[in-house]
Design an enzyme around this catalytic site. Sequence first.
Site, PDB file in Angstrom:
ATOM      1  N   ASP A  93       1.005  -1.386   0.180  1.00 35.71           N
ATOM      2  CA  ASP A  93      -0.026   0.151   0.080  1.00 35.71           C
ATOM      3  C   ASP A  93       0.777   1.413  -0.007  1.00 35.71           C
ATOM      4  O   ASP A  93       1.831   1.190   0.760  1.00 35.71           O
ATOM      5  CB  ASP A  93      -0.849   0.006   1.187  1.00 35.71           C
ATOM      6  N   GLU A 135       1.182  -0.882  -5.130  1.00 28.59           N
ATOM      7  CA  GLU A 135       0.105   0.412  -5.693  1.00 28.59           C
ATOM      8  C   GLU A 135       0.570   1.869  -5.661  1.00 28.59           C
ATOM      9  O   GLU A 135       0.916   2.331  -4.412  1.00 28.59           O
ATOM     10  CB  GLU A 135      -0.836   0.270  -4.180  1.00 28.59           C
TER      11      GLU A 135
HETATM   12  C1  GLC Z   1      -4.182   3.270  -0.577  1.00 25.99           C
HETATM   13  C2  GLC Z   1      -5.595   2.804  -0.509  1.00 25.99           C
HETATM   14  C3  GLC Z   1      -6.351   3.874  -0.165  1.00 25.99           C
HETATM   15  C4  GLC Z   1      -5.930   4.549   1.275  1.00 25.99           C
HETATM   16  C5  GLC Z   1      -4.479   4.800   1.014  1.00 25.99           C
HETATM   17  C6  GLC Z   1      -3.890   5.082   2.447  1.00 25.99           C
HETATM   18  O1  GLC Z   1      -4.132   4.229  -1.476  1.00 25.99           O
HETATM   19  O2  GLC Z   1      -5.966   2.305  -1.567  1.00 25.99           O
HETATM   20  O3  GLC Z   1      -7.595   3.355  -0.117  1.00 25.99           O
HETATM   21  O4  GLC Z   1      -6.507   5.413   1.624  1.00 25.99           O
HETATM   22  O5  GLC Z   1      -3.700   3.652   0.470  1.00 25.99           O
HETATM   23  O6  GLC Z   1      -3.502   3.822   3.214  1.00 25.99           O
HETATM   24  C1  GLC Z   2      -4.145   6.721  -2.726  1.00 29.17           C
HETATM   25  C2  GLC Z   2      -5.457   7.456  -2.536  1.00 29.17           C
HETATM   26  C3  GLC Z   2      -5.685   8.271  -3.596  1.00 29.17           C
HETATM   27  C4  GLC Z   2      -4.568   9.026  -4.310  1.00 29.17           C
HETATM   28  C5  GLC Z   2      -3.171   8.344  -4.166  1.00 29.17           C
HETATM   29  C6  GLC Z   2      -2.246   9.168  -4.329  1.00 29.17           C
HETATM   30  O1  GLC Z   2      -4.325   5.884  -3.806  1.00 29.17           O
HETATM   31  O2  GLC Z   2      -6.491   6.648  -2.385  1.00 29.17           O
HETATM   32  O3  GLC Z   2      -6.893   9.118  -3.601  1.00 29.17           O
HETATM   33  O4  GLC Z   2      -4.661   9.678  -5.347  1.00 29.17           O
HETATM   34  O5  GLC Z   2      -2.998   7.363  -2.975  1.00 29.17           O
HETATM   35  O6  GLC Z   2      -0.942   8.086  -4.534  1.00 29.17           O
END
Ligand code: GLC
Ligand code: GLC
Length: 634
Positions: A289, A331
């Site tokens: 994440d 991610e």
């Molecule tokens: C990632 C998740 C998102 C969350 C963020 C902080 O981007 O997908 O839902 O708000 O991390 O953990």
């Molecule tokens: C996470 C959040 C998203 C944001 C991103 C930035 O995925 O959920 O809103 O744009 O982080 O990296």
Amino acid sequence: MSPIDERTEATPLPLRARVSASRRDTTTDADWAAFEERFDAESPRLGELFRRIYGEGAAASEQLALLAIDCAQSWQRRPADLRALDSRRATLPDWYQSNRMLGGVCYVDLYAGDLAGLRSRIPYFRELGLTYLHLMPLYLAPEDNSDGGYAVSSYRAVSPSLGTMTQLAELAAELRANGISLVLDFIFNHTSDEHEWARKALAGDPEHEAFYWIYPDRTMPDEFERTVREIFPDDHSGSFVPLPDGRWVWATFHSFQWDLNYRNPAVFRAMAGEMLHLANLGVDVLRMDAVAFIWKQLGTTSENLPEAHLLIQAFNAVCRIAAPSVLFKSEAIVHPDQVAEYISLEECQLSYNPLQMALIWNSLATREVGLLSQALERRHAIDPGTAWVNYVRSHDDIGWTFADEDAAELGIDGSDHRRFLNSFYVNRFEGSFARGVPFQDNPRTGDCRISGTTASLAGVEAHDAGAIDRILLAHSIILSTGGIPLLYLGDEVGQLNDYGYLEVPAHADDSRWVGRPPYPASAYATRADPTTDAGRIYQGLRQLIEVRGYTSEFAGGRLVPFGTHNPHVLGYQRPGADTTVLVLANFSDGAEEVSAETLSGLPERAMDLVSGHVVTLSGGVTLGAHRFLWLRLG
Ligand code: GLC
Ligand code: GLC
């Protein structure tokens, strides 16, 4: 001397000796030998990464030694079936490149109540064809608002409303027995403010204060905030939030999500321990994440810094030693150049493909394929052995993360175009079929993203005639470009936006909840009935999934662009061993032609794998609105 020998000799002997001392009587010679072999192969890399991040000081060396011992102990605790899986996967390193891989993602509570309920959905997952299931964060988290579970209070406990760790491990085994790999989040950038470490830090325990970015006053926060981006400006401006005692703590996301301080090697070791704990539950893939944010440096954006990569590589090395079959999925929802930097066998073997996702929606809105086609040509190829996770939408907002410089080459102004897309998808644009909701609209910076379910964004909610064909078209792309397609469960039966979030105080300010409806039971109940929306979407998708499953050209990620000379029709080829599949996909609301001249180098006729019909190519091909062809050539 071979380079390997040199590297082995470089391992400091005391470290190796301390690791050997952690062997337990019950560990068999074979298991221990397997560990030592991997330790000798991978620990030099881990050591080198550690030195690059933390230097050679005594504190760092001690943490490295303790980490090595943690690895040995974790391997010895790893259940036998998982160690067997490690051996099997070592002989099938590209198991996740199969054209049968299909992912699904859901929240345990929303989709099935709890872990027991989720178990009872396994027959459905098989019916759908899932081989990969991402359960949204299910760890202990604050009761009220936990950012959908992304504020973790303990990685060692399941949220009591969902079940227990034992149930989770049993579920992992049962999924595996059904051919489904379990994917869980490794939320390693931050913890919740209720995590034991955070509570101790707040109470003034120096060891745990050093786990976070805590400052006595605004001096350093002001310095950092000169250059960092605001991620959730609706929650707080800047990156730091005040503590009750007047100090300030770094919280990139919500004020209750405190960023961990990876400049402290003890944090790395502690989080590696949490990671191995998850691995030993039977998790096949860890969703890494918020990778972009894990390293901070004054005077920079504190995103995507080189050390962030070194840290993930170090976590990767830890897994190779102690839980070798576990994969990482990145991610990173950032500029496409930076998304790509996280993808390699040594870092994250898998990655979300946010660019393809955003550009599918872009093509549906503009009815043009220029940006998507350019992205496939320029940004689709990644290291051998790695794979994209392709998706139409996730639990999060959709951000328009294409590169401005790519858009400029096509005569598109990035910020104007983002403004158009935002207004189109929140139905502020005349004639729009979409019903999305703005997310983190920041008038100060002009930044905005959008939220919604696939069906609502594609036109079902607005009763647009093209809606269902758009949904199938969007999924046809994620199913055929190469990588693991990932469905947001419920979208396959056309679930609509859930405006109920506005009534929930903890969710009302976070429009991402509009796209997280509870299990759409009535839609699932009609999935076999082709006269319903749910039935048309479900039957259409099932058929695509099935066709993909026996189309070996769709394995792996190799893709060769194909210029259709029609701005509304996307083209690409997927070469297989002897044959190639040519994909043509029409994003326009009307019929479009690919000319005879464009197709002149190809065989006269080809089989469309989707309809089973033979298509004559020699006279050119006409595709109806939102139609696509998967043509097997040769
Ligand atoms: C990632 C998740 C998102 C969350 C963020 C902080 O981007 O997908 O839902 O708000 O991390 O953990
Ligand atoms: C996470 C959040 C998203 C944001 C991103 C930035 O995925 O959920 O809103 O744009 O982080 O990296």
